[in-house]
Structures are given as structure tokens and as C-alpha cells.
Scaffold this active site. Structure first.
Site, short mmCIF file in Angstrom:
data_model
loop_
_atom_site.label_atom_id
_atom_site.label_comp_id
_atom_site.label_asym_id
_atom_site.label_seq_id
_atom_site.Cartn_x
_atom_site.Cartn_y
_atom_site.Cartn_z
N ILE A 12 0.85 -1.20 0.00
CA ILE A 12 0.00 0.00 0.00
C ILE A 12 0.88 1.25 0.00
O ILE A 12 0.58 2.25 -0.67
CB ILE A 12 -0.96 -0.01 1.21
N LEU A 33 12.84 -3.07 4.23
CA LEU A 33 12.76 -4.10 3.18
C LEU A 33 12.57 -5.50 3.77
O LEU A 33 12.93 -6.49 3.14
CB LEU A 33 14.00 -4.06 2.26
N SER A 124 -6.67 -0.83 10.47
CA SER A 124 -7.32 -1.95 9.81
C SER A 124 -8.69 -2.21 10.41
O SER A 124 -8.92 -1.96 11.61
CB SER A 124 -6.44 -3.20 9.99
N TYR A 149 -1.21 -9.37 15.62
CA TYR A 149 -1.13 -8.35 14.57
C TYR A 149 -2.25 -7.33 14.77
O TYR A 149 -2.03 -6.11 14.80
CB TYR A 149 -1.25 -8.98 13.17
N LYS A 153 -2.57 -3.06 16.00
CA LYS A 153 -3.33 -1.94 15.39
C LYS A 153 -4.16 -1.24 16.47
O LYS A 153 -4.20 -0.02 16.54
CB LYS A 153 -4.24 -2.46 14.26
N ARG A 231 -16.37 -10.26 2.25
CA ARG A 231 -15.42 -9.21 2.60
C ARG A 231 -15.66 -8.00 1.72
O ARG A 231 -16.29 -8.10 0.66
CB ARG A 231 -13.96 -9.69 2.36
N1 UDP Z 1 -9.43 -17.19 1.96
C1 UDP Z 1 -9.57 -18.45 1.41
N2 UDP Z 1 -8.45 -19.10 0.99
C2 UDP Z 1 -7.21 -18.56 1.08
C3 UDP Z 1 -7.07 -17.26 1.63
C4 UDP Z 1 -8.20 -16.61 2.07
O1 UDP Z 1 -10.68 -18.98 1.33
O2 UDP Z 1 -6.22 -19.22 0.69
C5 UDP Z 1 -10.63 -16.46 2.42
C6 UDP Z 1 -10.62 -16.15 3.91
O3 UDP Z 1 -11.20 -17.20 4.63
C7 UDP Z 1 -11.47 -14.88 3.95
C8 UDP Z 1 -11.22 -14.20 2.61
O4 UDP Z 1 -10.66 -15.21 1.77
O5 UDP Z 1 -12.83 -15.21 4.01
C9 UDP Z 1 -10.24 -13.05 2.69
O6 UDP Z 1 -9.08 -13.49 3.37
P1 UDP Z 1 -7.78 -12.60 3.49
O7 UDP Z 1 -6.77 -13.39 4.27
O8 UDP Z 1 -7.38 -12.12 2.14
O9 UDP Z 1 -8.27 -11.32 4.31
P2 UDP Z 1 -8.93 -11.19 5.78
O10 UDP Z 1 -10.27 -10.59 5.53
O11 UDP Z 1 -9.00 -12.53 6.39
O12 UDP Z 1 -8.03 -10.27 6.47
#
Ligand code: UDP
Length: 334
Positions: A12, A33, A124, A149, A153, A231
Site C-alpha cells: 500500500i 525491506l 485496519s 497483529y 493496530k 469481505r
Molecule cells: N481465503 C480463502 N483461501 C485462502 C485465503 C483466504 O478462502 O487461501 C478467504 C478467507 O477465509 C477470507 C477471505 O478469503 O474469508 C479473505 O481473506 P484474506 O486473508 O485475504 O483477508 P482477511 O479478511 O481474512 O483479512
């Protein structure tokens, strides 16, 4: 006007640096890095025609910050630097607390010494914890999280709020991101995690590129229309532009504001996979797997405050998010 961007070589941060440079700001990047590549600075220059000042250093190192603030007149800071892997933070909580809290504390001490009072913080949606109903509104309690994590935040938001309380001329914006995905239209910047990705879009891209065999969808028995989690995915370039609006707002409004940055729309995992296939024409093999610990069925934003205060809303759609994410991975492979 000079803006210090901590973590500016990251996902970002790099997109935000581009928007800042294109808007005419001078940009100083400090990045250790640990989860980014040095050539991102070259790519930022390639896109914008301007090279940001770059310090390969930790933002938790007071001496380095002293050096940076002495050399440049920093008018405002956008603070991205921090470890960000949810799963890793559960295995290495002390590292996460040490790094993510130290960097904020050192930064605030340097800002205090050099009279810099404007800060935009990369927060976040995770600060809304496990118990608030969707859509999340900034007035809801945002005082817990499901991982170290996320707790960093929450704690950083607290530290920044307490700091602002004793500096009436300070302005602090806590930007609560939902799920940023996609990459720069040039194909030169994108989400490029080390190792096997944890987040959905980079994982989908690696499967599409044939580097990983298939996607496992974490749970299809949630109480959602297709059983997979919902999401609020937003384009990283829209998100980056939100930081410029926040910077402007902070220039004339002392105090602290928490502001959600999302689309206000929810998309399921299956919908995202289908959108990716439609936008790119590339197949993404997937299987259904068990739920992932700590995942909530649905997370999305009420974005009315961002619109009201910053005049910001997203412009780029899911098709663009998928196409740009894929474009970056394809170019990057070559
Ligand atoms: N997800 C998934 N398979 C993966 C990674 C993520 O099904 O290999 C799903 C996860 O369960 C969530 C959504 O994708 O519902 C977004 O996950 P991500 O880790 O990108 O972001 P989060 O909202 O969890 O921070």
C-alpha cells in the site's frame, strides 16, 4: 511539501508514494525491506518520473529517524511500516508487539522533537474485533482483535490517540482499511508477498500463474448466501488516493479521526474467484476446505464518514481489481 512514508516500499505504501509524487508532493521513504524489494523504488520512479528519497532503515531506529528528520523538513508522515501477517503474529507475538509498537513510538518521538504534527496511520478493520455487527461504523467499539497483529493496530490507535490528546495542534487520522487488492495500472506495482501468500487475491494469482496447484476456500458453511465468507475488497489505488485526502483533511483539522476505507459492498470468496476468471480468462482451480481459525463470516464497511469528511469514495470496480492484480503477477513473472 515533504511527506515521510514509512513502509513506503510495501504494497500500500508504494501505491501511495506514486499518488503523492504525481500530486506534486516530495516523498521520503523509510523501509527496512523486511517484506518488500529495493527495486520498488525504481518502479515508483519509472511510473512517476520522480525518484523518492529512500532510506533503507528501520523506522524503530531512533538514530535513523533523527538522520531523516534532520536532512528533510518533514511536513507530515504516513505510517505504514509494520509486520502484517496474521498467522505469523500468532506464532511470534513478541516480535510483532516489539516491531509494530516500537516503530510508532520512535516515530512519534522523532515527530515531537522536530515539531511535525500531522500523521496518517495505516490501521485496519481488524480493530472492530469479533463482536460488532456489519457494516462497521467508526462509532462502534474498536478495542479488540483476534490476533497479535490486530492487537498492534488497536494499541497503536490508542498510542496515537493519547499522543494527540496532549498535543492540541496535532492531527492524526486512523485509516481503517478493509481488504485492499489489485495493483497499479502500469503493472509495475502490486501485492508481492514473500513465500506462500496468506491473503486471498495473491493466492488466487499464484494459482492462476500455475505456481500453486489450487486454492483452498476456507469454509463453505458460513451463514452467507453461497456459504463462503463476505469481505469488502477495494482497489489499492483507490485506497492510496484516500491517504492524500486524509493528509489534506489533517492539514486543517487538529485532533484524531478514525475513518473506514472500503467500498461498502460485500463480495464472497466464490464471487471473487469467478470475477477473477471472468476478468482474466484464466481458470483458478479450487477445493472447499475447513474454516480458518479467527475468520468472521462477514466484514464490510460503512463508508459514509470517508465520503462526508474526505469527499472520498472508491471508483474502481472488481473487474479492474482482478485485471490489475493479474497484470502485475504476469509482468512480474516475465
Ligand atoms: N481465503 C480463502 N483461501 C485462502 C485465503 C483466504 O478462502 O487461501 C478467504 C478467507 O477465509 C477470507 C477471505 O478469503 O474469508 C479473505 O481473506 P484474506 O486473508 O485475504 O483477508 P482477511 O479478511 O481474512 O483479512
Amino acid at each position: 511539501m515533504s511527506i515521510l512514508v514509512t513502509g513506503g516500499a510495501g504494497y500500500i505504501g508504494s501505491h501511495t508514494a506514486v499518488e503523492l509524487l504525481q500530486a506534486g508532493y516530495d516523498v521520503v521513504i523509510v523501509d527496512n525491506l523486511s517484506n518488500a524489494r529495493a527495486d520498488v523504488i525504481d518502479r515508483i520512479e519509472k511510473i512517476t518520473g520522480r525518484r523518492p528519497a529512500f532510506y533503507h532503515a528501520s523506522c524503530a531506529d531512533p538514530k535513523e529517524l533523527e538522520r531523516i528528520f534532520s536532512r528533510h523538513t518533514i511536513d507530515a508522515v504516513i505510517h505504514f511500516a509494520g509486520f502484517k501477517a496474521v498467522g505469523e503474529s500468532c506464532r511470534k507475538p513478541l516480535q510483532y508487539y516489539r516491531n509494530n509498537l516500537d516503530s510508532t513510538l520512535c516515530l512519534l518521538e522523532a515527530m515531537e522533537r522536530f515539531g511535525c504534527r500531522r500523521l496518517v496511520f495505516s490501521s485496519s478493520a481488524t480493530v472492530y474485533g469479533m463482536n460488532n455487527p456489519v457494516p462497521y461504523v467508526e462509532t462502534m467499539p474498536a478495542l479488540s482483535s483476534s490476533s497479535p497483529y490486530g492487537w498492534t493496530k488497536v494499541m497503536n490507535e490508542r498510542i496515537l490517540t493519547d499522543y494527540a490528546a496532549v498535543h492540541p495542534d496535532a492531527s492524526v487520522i486512523l485509516l481503517r482499511y478493509f481488504n485492499p487488492i489489485g495493483g497499479h495500472a502500469s503493472g509495475l506495482l502490486g501485492d508481492d508477498p514473500n513465500g506462500i501468500p496468506n491473503n486471498l487475491m495473491p493466492y488466487v494469482c499464484r494459482v492462476a500463474a500455475g505456481q500453486l496447484e489450487k486454492l483452498t476456500i476456507f469454509g463453505n458453511d458460513y451463514p452467507t448466501p453461497d456459504g463462503t465468507c463476505l469481505r469488502d475488497y477495494l482497489h489499492v489505488v483507490d485506497l492510496a488516493k484516500g491517504h492524500l485526502r486524509a493528509l489534506d483533511y489533517a492539514g486543517t483539522h487538529p485532533g484524531v479521526e478514525a475513518i473506514n476505507l472500503g467500498t461498502g459492498k460485500s463480495v464472497s470468496v466464490l464471487e471473487l474467484v469467478r470475477a477473477f476468471q471472468n476478468a482474466t480468462g484464466v481458470r483458478v482451480p479450487y477445493v472447499m476446505g475447513p474454516r480458518r481459525d479467527g475468520d468472521l463470516p462477514e466484514v464490510w464497511a460503512d463508508c459514509s464518514k470517508a465520503k462526508r469528511l474526505l469527499g472520498w469514495q472508491t471508483e474502481l470496480d472488481m473487474e479492474e481489481m482482478c485485471r490489475s492484480a493479474w497484470n502485475f503477477v504476469k509482468r512480474h513473472e516475465a
